[in-house]
Design a protein around this motif. Structure first.
Motif, short mmCIF file in Angstrom:
data_model
loop_
_atom_site.label_atom_id
_atom_site.label_comp_id
_atom_site.label_asym_id
_atom_site.label_seq_id
_atom_site.Cartn_x
_atom_site.Cartn_y
_atom_site.Cartn_z
N ILE A 89 1.00 4.22 -2.86
CA ILE A 89 0.76 5.64 -2.55
C ILE A 89 1.93 6.49 -3.05
N SER A 90 3.15 6.04 -2.78
CA SER A 90 4.34 6.79 -3.19
C SER A 90 4.45 6.88 -4.71
N SER A 91 4.17 5.77 -5.39
CA SER A 91 4.29 5.76 -6.86
C SER A 91 3.26 6.66 -7.52
N SER A 92 2.18 6.98 -6.81
CA SER A 92 1.17 7.88 -7.37
C SER A 92 1.56 9.34 -7.19
N GLY A 93 2.72 9.57 -6.55
CA GLY A 93 3.17 10.95 -6.33
C GLY A 93 2.56 11.60 -5.10
N THR A 94 1.97 10.78 -4.23
CA THR A 94 1.31 11.30 -3.02
C THR A 94 2.24 11.13 -1.83
N ASN A 95 2.29 12.16 -0.98
CA ASN A 95 3.15 12.12 0.20
C ASN A 95 2.39 11.54 1.39
N ILE A 96 3.05 10.63 2.13
CA ILE A 96 2.46 10.05 3.35
C ILE A 96 2.96 10.85 4.55
N GLU A 97 2.04 11.44 5.31
CA GLU A 97 2.42 12.21 6.49
C GLU A 97 2.50 11.35 7.74
N ARG A 137 -10.23 16.77 -4.21
CA ARG A 137 -11.10 15.60 -4.15
C ARG A 137 -10.86 14.65 -5.32
N SER A 138 -10.57 15.20 -6.49
CA SER A 138 -10.37 14.35 -7.67
C SER A 138 -9.08 13.52 -7.53
N SER A 139 -8.00 14.15 -7.04
CA SER A 139 -6.75 13.40 -6.87
C SER A 139 -6.90 12.36 -5.76
N LEU A 140 -7.73 12.63 -4.75
CA LEU A 140 -8.00 11.65 -3.70
C LEU A 140 -8.76 10.46 -4.28
N ALA A 141 -9.73 10.75 -5.15
CA ALA A 141 -10.51 9.66 -5.76
C ALA A 141 -9.62 8.76 -6.60
N ARG A 142 -8.67 9.36 -7.36
CA ARG A 142 -7.75 8.56 -8.18
C ARG A 142 -6.89 7.68 -7.29
N LEU A 143 -6.41 8.22 -6.17
CA LEU A 143 -5.58 7.44 -5.25
C LEU A 143 -6.37 6.28 -4.66
N MET A 144 -7.61 6.52 -4.28
CA MET A 144 -8.43 5.46 -3.67
C MET A 144 -8.73 4.35 -4.68
N ARG A 145 -8.94 4.71 -5.97
CA ARG A 145 -9.17 3.68 -7.00
C ARG A 145 -7.93 2.80 -7.16
N ARG A 146 -6.74 3.39 -7.13
CA ARG A 146 -5.50 2.62 -7.26
C ARG A 146 -5.33 1.66 -6.08
N ILE A 160 -5.49 0.01 8.79
CA ILE A 160 -4.35 0.92 8.75
C ILE A 160 -4.88 2.33 8.51
N HIS A 161 -4.42 3.29 9.33
CA HIS A 161 -4.84 4.69 9.20
C HIS A 161 -3.70 5.48 8.56
N PHE A 162 -3.96 6.06 7.39
CA PHE A 162 -2.98 6.88 6.68
C PHE A 162 -3.41 8.34 6.73
N THR A 163 -2.44 9.25 6.87
CA THR A 163 -2.68 10.67 6.60
C THR A 163 -1.81 11.02 5.41
N VAL A 164 -2.45 11.42 4.31
CA VAL A 164 -1.74 11.70 3.06
C VAL A 164 -2.05 13.13 2.62
N GLN A 165 -1.22 13.63 1.70
CA GLN A 165 -1.41 14.98 1.17
C GLN A 165 -1.89 14.89 -0.28
N ILE A 207 0.84 -1.21 0.00
CA ILE A 207 0.00 0.00 0.00
C ILE A 207 0.87 1.25 0.00
N ALA A 208 1.91 1.25 0.85
CA ALA A 208 2.80 2.41 0.92
C ALA A 208 3.50 2.65 -0.42
#
Length: 733
Positions: free
Chosen positions: A674-682, A706-715, A697-702, A670-671
């Motif tokens: 998230i990283s390969s999508s260009g999203t930072n894990i806080e 809303r659209s970029s969050l939706a793309r991340l959740m689909r992946r 697992i609880h993630f806090t991401v940047q 999962i990590a």
């Protein structure tokens, strides 16, 4: 007015007092003072005589609460300065230090009689007794500000003030107990640490012990009796150690003076208190000082005595190579003596010993310490100016005094910059403290620290001998969270100043934007509002500038709609034909003026609403945030419509809850995704409450929205181990 001579202690002269001044030669205390001034030329001694006559005439008839004539106090202060061989201007100022405060004598009269430098010294020592203060604390802080400015101009001010305070403490028996304790606590918090910071070790110990006796008289008496008994019990052991040291140094051909020394009562008490020890458990009550001819001999003596008694590992400090900020230089080591008794040993040269005992006063007192004393005066003056820098940007008097007290208790560590510069910091200081110690701009733009060639967070606590390089970035700025990680008053003050300035500027811009939208809803462009209307609003509000009105709106202290109607001289209730103002457009980069609620963590694309809070500005929530239902019913008028700008241009934090099969490597997959999508894990946190077939697992991401969050959740849903993924809202992080 002197703290131990309140207004009630100063009485008018008796009617039958003879007009002729008593001959100074008849006063025993004055005779002792004159006899000690052999280091001054005759014409300067005559000036001191003249100053005494002037002071005695001004204070005639005034009595201290002890019943002594008031003149005995300035005489005692001047005599203390004479022990340091103070110059004539300093002695005259000591004799006159209370005449401006307690008598009708003016600064101009002193300047005419004794010169402008003496008048400036006396003025710097006089309290602001003509000004009304809100509280005792404010008066204390403001008087300290004034004295500090005088100290920065002339270091003789602080020597006179500390001598004044010592004599006050010695003669407080007639004061009520509560006032004695208050003055003694102030001494422990401010004046004794100043003496320590200036290297006045002898005076520092006296101020501490006098204050200790006044605050805890019973504890002081009990401890003094215990120390006296221990002195008798250990006399043979101490004599044996002293003889052993002398014999070893003589055998090595080292010429030295060896002294035994005893810790002060207050330092023993603090050690017992801080380390939860009984008196019998404090083993290093006694120590020894070795004074040699030069630095090379000091190191030779150290080697010889380490061969005689075993040193305690980690207890050696070289303050000769790296002096303390107050100029103190010495070698410190702890040795194991006969019967396993530890004792502290200090080794230094005679010039260093003079500075160690008398600090900046050694500049006047010892000819062999002139160079060291002059260097110390320069460092001291620089330190006072750094405190003035604190006071220039501190918000309130109490804030300023807080910063000063922090800087007065520096149990130092020493760190090195990449260029080899040594910077002293208080124990527990972080890389943030170092950044601000180097320069304010470096502190404000720091992002990380290279500590011993390893990149670490700015909040990393520094240790003695660390090599530290601060990494900066132009777009970086201080965070409010830094305040819980800094130790120095300078760093704390600079961070607060930046945050206040940033919030002020951002709130001004936000307030102007909010008022402009309200005016547009009323059919008026802001630039068309006549100057006379603004004058009326400024008069009614008490503000001096239009910018101040904008700031108040941005901080939530004024409602934009109310200000808009007052500008247009309309009723405050919106009429039926008036349209509502357009929604406030949010970019997310408004800084502290616009805050995003941590409960729902809104991101671009979420339907949002703004709540106006006094002192905070606008707080943004999502429309469906559970926290706002109760707040909207209790504060119905403090809500505004807001919407996202199409391209906010900022990353936003959002929480995700991911339920996965409890298999090896699931978190890594999962990590990686998230990283390969260009999203930072806080932040990542595993749910340990349900360790069965599945785990959460609880993630806090940047994310950008809303659209970029939706793309991340689909992946993430495409990962076989992921069972369910949802966005956390309505909960605190």
């Amino acid at each position: 007015m002197d703290p131990v001579t309140p207004a009630g202690a100063v009485v008018p002269p008796p009617v039958d007092e003879p007009e002729q001044l008593r001959d100074p030669e008849d006063e025993p205390t004055f005779r002792l003072l004159i006899d000690s001034l052999t280091y001054l030329p005759p014409e300067e001694i005559e000036t001191v005589r003249r100053a005494y006559r002037f002071s005695e005439r001004a204070h005639r008839g005034q009595m201290r609460l002890s019943g002594d004539p008031y003149i005995t106090h300035p005489l005692a202060v001047a005599s203390a300065l004479a022990e340091w061989q103070m110059d004539v201007e300093g002695l005259v100022a000591a004799l006159l230090h209370d005449v401006m405060e307690d008598t009708a004598v003016s600064k101009a009269e002193i300047a005419q009689e004794f010169g402008r430098p003496v008048a400036d010294l006396v003025d710097g020592l006089s309290k602001l007794d003509k000004i009304e203060f809100q509280s005792q604390e404010e008066a204390q802080a403001e008087n300290f500000r004034k004295m500090l400015m005088a100290m920065a101009r002339d270091l003789r001010v602080v020597l006179i003030k500390l001598s004044d305070r010592r004599h006050n403490l010695q003669t407080m028996a007639a004061l009520r107990a509560e006032k004695r304790r208050r003055i003694a606590r102030e001494t422990l918090e401010i004046y004794a640490p100043i003496a320590n910071r200036l290297g006045l070790n002898k005076l520092f110990g006296e101020l501490q012990d006098l204050s200790f006796h006044l605050i805890y008289p019973m504890r002081a008496r009990v401890l003094a009796r215990a120390l006296k008994a221990a002195r008798g019990n250990r006399r043979e052991l101490l004599s044996r150690i002293l003889a052993g040291i002398k014999k070893k140094l003589t055998a090595q051909g080292i010429e030295a003076q060896v002294f035994g020394r005893e810790k002060s009562l207050y330092s023993i008490y603090r050690k017992m208190l801080d380390k939860h020890l009984s008196f019998s458990q404090v083993l290093d009550v006694y120590g020894f000082r070795v004074v040699v001819q030069d630095i090379a001999t000091a190191y030779l003596a150290l080697g010889a005595l380490h061969a005689l008694y075993k040193p305690v590992p980690g207890k050696f400090k070289d303050y000769i190579a790296i002096p303390k900020p107050n100029g103190y230089q010495s070698l410190h080591t702890t040795l194991i003596g006969p019967h396993g008794t530890p004792f502290e040993l200090q080794i230094r040269t005679e010039a260093m010993d003079n500075v160690a005992q008398e600090g900046i006063a050694s500049h006047w007192l010892y000819k062999d310490s002139v160079a060291l004393g002059a260097d110390l005066q320069q460092k001291t003056s620089k330190w006072f100016h750094s405190l003035l820098d604190l006071q220039s940007s501190a918000g309130t008097s109490s804030e300023f005094l807080e910063h000063v007290k922090v800087d007065l208790f520096p149990h130092e560590i020493y760190v090195f910059t990449p260029k080899g510069k040594i910077i002293p910091l208080p124990r527990g200081a972080t890389a943030i403290d170092l950044a601000y110690a180097v320069h304010t701009d470096i502190g404000n733009h720091s992002i990380a620290a290279q500590i011993n060639f390893t990149q670490l967070p700015l909040t990393t606590e520094l240790t003695n001998g660390d090599r530290v390089e601060i990494v900066t970035a132009a777009e970086a700025h201080p965070s409010a969270s830094w305040l819980s990680h800094v130790k120095t008053g300078r760093a704390r003050n600079k961070i607060r100043h930046y945050l206040k300035t940033a919030q002020h500027d951002e709130s001004t811009a936000l307030g102007e934007k909010m008022l402009d939208q309200e005016l547009r809803a009323l059919g008026v462009v802001a630039s068309e509002v006549p100057v006379s209307s603004w004058k009326n609003v400024l008069r009614d509000s008490g503000n001096k500038l239009i910018k101040e009105v904008y700031t108040d709106i941005g901080l939530g202290f004024r409602m934009a709609g109310v200000v808009a109607r007052r500008l247009l001289a309309r009723e405050e209730n919106r009429s039926a034909n008036e349209k509502a103002p357009a929604s406030l457009v949010i970019r997310g980069s408004e800084g502290m003026a616009v805050q995003f609620a941590p409960c729902c963590q809104p991101i671009p694309g979420d339907p949002i609403i703004g709540s106006i809070w006094k002192g905070k500005g606008v707080v943004i929530h999502t429309h469906d945030c559970p926290a706002i239902s109760r707040m909207r019913s209790s504060r119905p008028t403090n809500w505004i419509e807001v919407e996202w700008e199409p391209e906010p241009g900022k990353l936003f934090s959002v929480r995700l809850r991911v339920m996965v099969q409890n298999t090896i490597g699931a978190l890594g997959k999962i990590a990686t995704e998230i990283s390969s999508s260009g999203t930072n894990i806080e932040h990542v946190k595993m749910d340990e409450k349900h360790p069965g077939l599945y785990t959460t697992i609880h993630f806090t991401v940047q994310v950008a929205g809303r659209s970029s969050l939706a793309r991340l959740m689909r992946r993430l849903r495409r990962i076989p181990e992921v069972v369910r993924i949802t966005r956390d809202q309505g909960l605190t992080a």
